[in-house]
Design a protein around this motif. Structure first.
Motif, PDB file in Angstrom:
ATOM      1  N   ASP A   1       0.831  -1.215   0.000  1.00 21.54           N
ATOM      2  CA  ASP A   1       0.000   0.000   0.000  1.00 21.54           C
ATOM      3  C   ASP A   1       0.863   1.261   0.000  1.00 21.54           C
ATOM      4  OD1 ASP A   1      -2.262  -1.454  -0.013  1.00 21.54           O
ATOM      5  OD2 ASP A   1      -2.720  -1.226   2.128  1.00 21.54           O
ATOM      6  N   VAL A   2       1.858   1.289   0.880  1.00 21.83           N
ATOM      7  CA  VAL A   2       2.643   2.513   1.055  1.00 21.83           C
ATOM      8  C   VAL A   2       3.558   2.779  -0.152  1.00 21.83           C
ATOM      9  CG1 VAL A   2       4.503   3.520   2.425  1.00 21.83           C
ATOM     10  CG2 VAL A   2       2.515   2.529   3.562  1.00 21.83           C
ATOM     11  N   PHE A   3       4.178   1.737  -0.695  1.00 23.65           N
ATOM     12  CA  PHE A   3       5.073   1.931  -1.842  1.00 23.65           C
ATOM     13  C   PHE A   3       4.294   2.124  -3.145  1.00 23.65           C
ATOM     14  CE2 PHE A   3       9.658   1.268  -0.979  1.00 23.65           C
ATOM     15  CZ  PHE A   3       9.592   1.028   0.387  1.00 23.65           C
ATOM     16  N   ALA A   4       3.137   1.506  -3.251  1.00 24.18           N
ATOM     17  CA  ALA A   4       2.300   1.574  -4.463  1.00 24.18           C
ATOM     18  C   ALA A   4       3.142   1.305  -5.711  1.00 24.18           C
ATOM     19  CB  ALA A   4       1.578   2.909  -4.519  1.00 24.18           C
ATOM     20  N   ASP A   5       3.155   2.227  -6.680  1.00 29.58           N
ATOM     21  CA  ASP A   5       3.851   1.936  -7.951  1.00 29.58           C
ATOM     22  C   ASP A   5       5.362   2.107  -7.838  1.00 29.58           C
ATOM     23  OD1 ASP A   5       4.022   4.674  -7.750  1.00 29.58           O
ATOM     24  OD2 ASP A   5       3.587   5.034  -9.877  1.00 29.58           O
ATOM     25  N   LYS A   6       5.860   2.432  -6.658  1.00 28.96           N
ATOM     26  CA  LYS A   6       7.318   2.531  -6.489  1.00 28.96           C
ATOM     27  C   LYS A   6       7.928   1.191  -6.091  1.00 28.96           C
ATOM     28  CE  LYS A   6       6.721   7.318  -4.931  1.00 28.96           C
ATOM     29  NZ  LYS A   6       5.254   7.269  -4.693  1.00 28.96           N
ATOM     30  N   LEU A   7       7.068   0.183  -5.928  1.00 30.66           N
ATOM     31  CA  LEU A   7       7.531  -1.149  -5.520  1.00 30.66           C
ATOM     32  C   LEU A   7       7.639  -2.036  -6.759  1.00 30.66           C
ATOM     33  CD1 LEU A   7       8.027  -2.939  -2.930  1.00 30.66           C
ATOM     34  CD2 LEU A   7       5.687  -3.729  -3.238  1.00 30.66           C
ATOM     35  N   LEU A   8       8.794  -2.666  -6.944  1.00 33.94           N
ATOM     36  CA  LEU A   8       8.946  -3.590  -8.076  1.00 33.94           C
ATOM     37  C   LEU A   8       8.711  -5.028  -7.639  1.00 33.94           C
ATOM     38  CD1 LEU A   8      12.059  -2.064  -9.893  1.00 33.94           C
ATOM     39  CD2 LEU A   8       9.635  -1.668 -10.334  1.00 33.94           C
ATOM     40  N   GLU A   9       9.308  -5.419  -6.506  1.00 29.25           N
ATOM     41  CA  GLU A   9       9.147  -6.789  -6.015  1.00 29.25           C
ATOM     42  C   GLU A   9       9.084  -6.770  -4.500  1.00 29.25           C
ATOM     43  OE1 GLU A   9       8.642  -9.292  -7.921  1.00 29.25           O
ATOM     44  OE2 GLU A   9       9.374  -8.534  -9.845  1.00 29.25           O
TER      45      GLU A   9
END
Lengths: 305, 234
Positions: B38-46
């Motif tokens: 939730d917190v990283f949203a689209d900044k998370l890759l894996e």
């Protein structure tokens, strides 16, 4: 139809930039191992950087052109010839129906990347057409098999920029003295002082056991004080050290989790370089500060935007 | 739960939440994973959970190391373990038989339980899925009773048939695909564990609780299992 595989060679696979967001399912990353050369091949044709290319390993591949087009070749020099004409990498070039494109054997590097207008057509499996045989995912037929004789490849666009070559400044330079930058981390504190000295002051030789999962390096045996480790996720470029003390650098087709202690991980640019090193190549590791590595990586990415 | 954040690659941080493998880790790991997504949203890759850790790979065109660490701390503040939503209970049919489980007899005699005793012991426990890895949909489950725990084979097999159920130390797993492998094989399941038509692709997910249900050969075949005997190569 556009390109017919008449001889499938050592190994030729379709790759885009790989599977993202599925590592927690045990699914391998995939994607071209020399992602920098792959990006340039797509860039030369004005493609998306995620467009599918053929990764040609070591050569012995023969293709019959069935439709006129402009293709691009980057990465290793595998002695490519279009009929009798030599084709050097880092350029795009016209091909005509009826011509044959051959990749003979490696003159420099290991993996060449052949791009076509708009990317080669292949079904997306878990968001990617990257071919990973072990996972039975991706490739021309979606089942992870490499390209084979009588496979026919078509591409997604009809237009491409005219043939051109990269400027000398754009062609990736080999790191000085083949010094590969490493982000220190993971279990590095558990290695003995002597092993840490050896890791960064020895010459490492690329072993025969090198594939898309990992590249084994030969040199002094490194000792980790930690005997047992709970398996955890492993990133691209991780330098893992099994009990024989000989490091293995993990590439795109690595397993998603692993239980061997690690010194850290190569930078992505160093991974691309390592993917082009033939067995017998001598390398060194060099620590790089994280902030500097991130800065350099962003500069690298900016070349294609 | 503790929190140690370590750099493991240019764009990857390892979150160490526990020191030991415990079934009670999983609700915390799942809750942390959900908050991080939730917190990283689209900044998370894996985001790869495994036993005691979470690997977080972020998009370094959007974040630097410091910003990623701040998001992690934000995500894990006031965390409470998932209970009701964490993990489903799954029942997986298994044909426990020496013809498809070449180590079943040996584990039976070493433990003193006999073949029937090993089957009872293995199928009576509810296992937790700790991690997925090794192959698509390969779920590391545990913990099996110490009496039937068995070290990996000293030489891994070149080919283990899809559906094979194995034990390695106190872990148990089913091979979703035919692959090389060094686990002690005790049976075979007809259930497809990884299928791109399946919602979420993998039948088993970290945090799921799994009970193996012993079925006979006829039921195994009826459910689509391949009863070709395992060939033990000399």
């Amino acid at each position: 139809m556009s390109l017919l595989i008449e001889r499938s060679g050592a190994l030729a696979n379709l790759h885009d930039s790989g599977r993202v967001g599925v590592r927690h399912l045990g699914v391998t990353q995939g994607g071209g191992a020399d992602w920098i050369a792959q990006n340039w091949a797509n860039w030369l044709l004005g493609n998306s950087l995620n467009a599918a290319v053929i990764e040609i390993t070591l050569g012995s591949l023969e293709l019959l052109v069935e439709r006129d087009a402009c293709l691009a070749l980057c990465g290793a020099d595998l002695g490519a010839q279009l009929d009798e004409q030599n084709i050097k990498p880092w350029r795009s070039f016209n091909v005509r129906r009826g011509q044959r494109l051959r990749f003979n054997n490696p003159l420099q590097g290991v993996r060449a990347y052949l791009a076509a207008p708009g990317g080669f057509s292949a079904p997306l499996v878990l968001g990617s057409c990257s071919s990973v045989r072990r996972d039975q995912l991706g490739g021309l037929h979606g089942d992870g098999q490499p390209l084979s004789n009588a496979d026919r490849l078509s591409w997604n666009a009809t237009q491409a920029p005219s043939p051109r070559e990269l400027a000398a400044s754009q062609i990736p330079q080999r790191p000085e003295n083949s010094n590969l930058p490493v982000i220190l981390g993971a279990q590095i504190a558990d290695f003995s002082g002597q092993s840490l000295f050896d890791a960064f002051n020895s010459t490492w030789t690329v072993d025969q056991r090198a594939d898309r999962m990992g590249v084994r390096l030969l040199g002094p045996a490194l000792r980790c004080e930690r005997q047992q480790m709970v398996s955890e996720g492993v990133p691209l470029g991780a330098i893992q050290v099994p009990s024989d003390g000989q490091p293995i650098v993990l590439l795109n087709d690595r397993q998603t989790i692993g239980g061997y202690p690690r010194l850290g991980a190569l930078t992505p640019a160093a991974v691309a370089h390592l993917a082009q090193c033939l067995p017998g190549t001598e390398l060194q590791f060099r620590p790089m500060a994280l902030a500097e590595a991130q800065r350099q990586h962003r500069l690298l990415l900016a070349q294609w935007t | 739960m503790k929190l140690a954040i370590e750099v493991v690659a240019i764009d990857t941080l390892m979150l160490r939440l526990f020191d030991q493998i415990e079934e009670s880790n999983m609700p915390w790991l799942l809750a942390a994973a959900e908050r991080l997504r939730d917190v990283f949203a689209d900044k998370l890759l894996e985001l790869v959970p495994s036993y005691t850790t979470l690997l977080v790979q972020y998009d370094l065109t959007q974040l630097d190391d410091q910003q990623a660490r701040e998001l992690i701390k934000q995500a894990l503040t006031d965390l409470s373990p998932q209970a009701a939503t964490a993990g489903r209970e799954q029942q997986i049919p298994v044909w426990y038989d020496t013809s498809v489980g070449p180590e079943l007899a040996a584990i039976g005699s070493r433990s003193g339980l006999g073949v029937a005793g090993v089957i009872d012991c293995h199928s009576q426990h509810v296992y937790q899925v700790f991690a997925l890895g090794f192959a698509p949909g390969f779920a590391f489950m545990g913990l099996v009773d110490e009496i039937i725990a068995s070290p990996r084979l000293s030489t891994p097999r070149q080919q283990v048939p899809a559906g094979s159920l194995g034990i390695a130390d106190r872990q148990t797993a089913i091979y979703p695909l035919q692959s090389p492998g060094g686990w002690n094989l005790i049976g075979r399941s007809p259930t497809r564990l990884f299928d791109r038509e399946l919602d979420g692709y993998s039948l088993l997910q970290p945090g799921d609780r799994v009970r193996f249900v012993a079925v006979d050969r006829a039921e195994f075949v009826r459910l689509g299992g391949d009863d070709t005997p395992f060939e033990v190569k000399p």
